[in-house]
Scaffold this motif. Structure first.
Motif: not given
Length: 300
Positions: A185-213
């Motif tokens: 896991f650590n090796a894979t994540e280190r190698a992919a450090a500059r490749s953004p993770l795909s979105a999970g189910p709560f990304k849209g909710f976090l974006l809505a919160i960000q608009q309020i903030q």
């Protein structure tokens, strides 16, 4: 901002109010007895449930937001409109500005989540939550807890804490960990450090919160967020770069390296915490209101 922003949260009646006695009638005596029970008691006010303090704080944000946007809470219930009258009466008594509701008459109300434009659905029914997640909405099962009995900081900011993998992000990294172990896991994540993770189910909710903030200076926001993850170095870098790529600000980020989360949630004074793993949720729910997100490899 080009116009008013919005944050819409849909919630079930059992998450908002204490309906344990009513639910026992339903389970032991059936639908007709349950309906009679509720109608006979529709003037008896319900006590707050686990998510009540969260909803109270959500709606209180409107006083700070003014005409720049709105936070709305919508009631979604399996009740009929007859039996749901007690819930609406209780909401009004407790000063909750809940004007929209859907009473599905015994069916799952999840199909109305998208119709109302909800960014988040909270329920005590895991089957409804799973259906909402499969339909592409952020959703969590509110777990039983004693948090409504503790003293809450009603005047402080609303504090929302998230796990990372399978909640804010996809479960792609978690799958590597479960299949190949921590070193891989650590090796894979280190190698992919500059490749953004795909979105999970709560990304849209976090974006809505960000608009309020974004309506407030960072130091004076009535809403604060925290990422509280079991990740540690070196897997932290990919997470930080992913949030940067999404142009999302997280107020606090805790990389625990496998330490238990409950004490940190208590220190953050979270009003709610979302995690995909039941073991973390079971530990957290005695300290903060907790939503289990039944998504990803940890949930079959």
């Amino acid at each position: 901002m080009t116009g008013p922003v919005s944050l819409v949260v849909a919630i079930s009646s059992r998450a908002l109010f204490d309906l344990d006695a009513s639910h026992r009638v339903f389970e032991q005596e059936g639908v007709e007895a349950y309906c009679r029970y509720q109608i006979e008691r529709e003037e008896e006010l319900l006590e707050p449930g686990v998510a009540f303090p969260l909803v109270k704080k959500l709606l209180a944000l409107n006083a700070r937001i003014g005409d720049r946007g709105q936070v709305e809470v919508i009631l979604l219930s399996r009740n009929s409109s007859d039996t749901g009258l007690r819930v609406l009466n209780s909401a009004r008594h407790h000063g909750l500005d809940v004007s929209r509701a859907a009473f599905a008459g015994g069916s799952s109300p999840y199909r109305y989540v998208a119709a109302f434009g909800a960014h988040l659905f909270l329920s005590t029914d895991q089957s409804d939550v799973r259906l909402a997640l499969e339909a592409g909405c952020a959703a969590a099962t509110i777990l039983p807890s004693r948090v409504t009995t503790r003293t809450t900081d009603d005047d402080g900011p609303l504090r929302i804490a998230f796990d990372g993998d399978a909640v804010l992000f996809s479960d792609e990294a978690e799958r590597v960990f479960r299949a190949q172990g921590l070193a891989a896991f650590n090796a894979t994540e280190r190698a992919a450090a500059r490749s953004p993770l795909s979105a999970g189910p709560f990304k849209g909710f976090l974006l809505a919160i960000q608009q309020i903030q974004a309506l407030f200076p960072a130091q004076d926001s009535p809403l604060r967020t925290a990422l509280i993850t079991a990740r540690g170095a070196p897997s932290h870098e990919r997470v930080i770069r992913t949030l940067r790529a999404w142009d999302i600000r997280i107020d606090e980020a805790l990389f625990l390296g496998g330490l238990p989360k409950a004490a940190f949630l208590k220190a953050f004074a979270a009003d709610i915490f979302f995690d995909d793993q039941e073991v973390h949720c079971d530990a957290a729910r005695w300290h903060v209101a907790t939503g289990h997100v039944p998504h990803g490899v940890a949930n079959g």
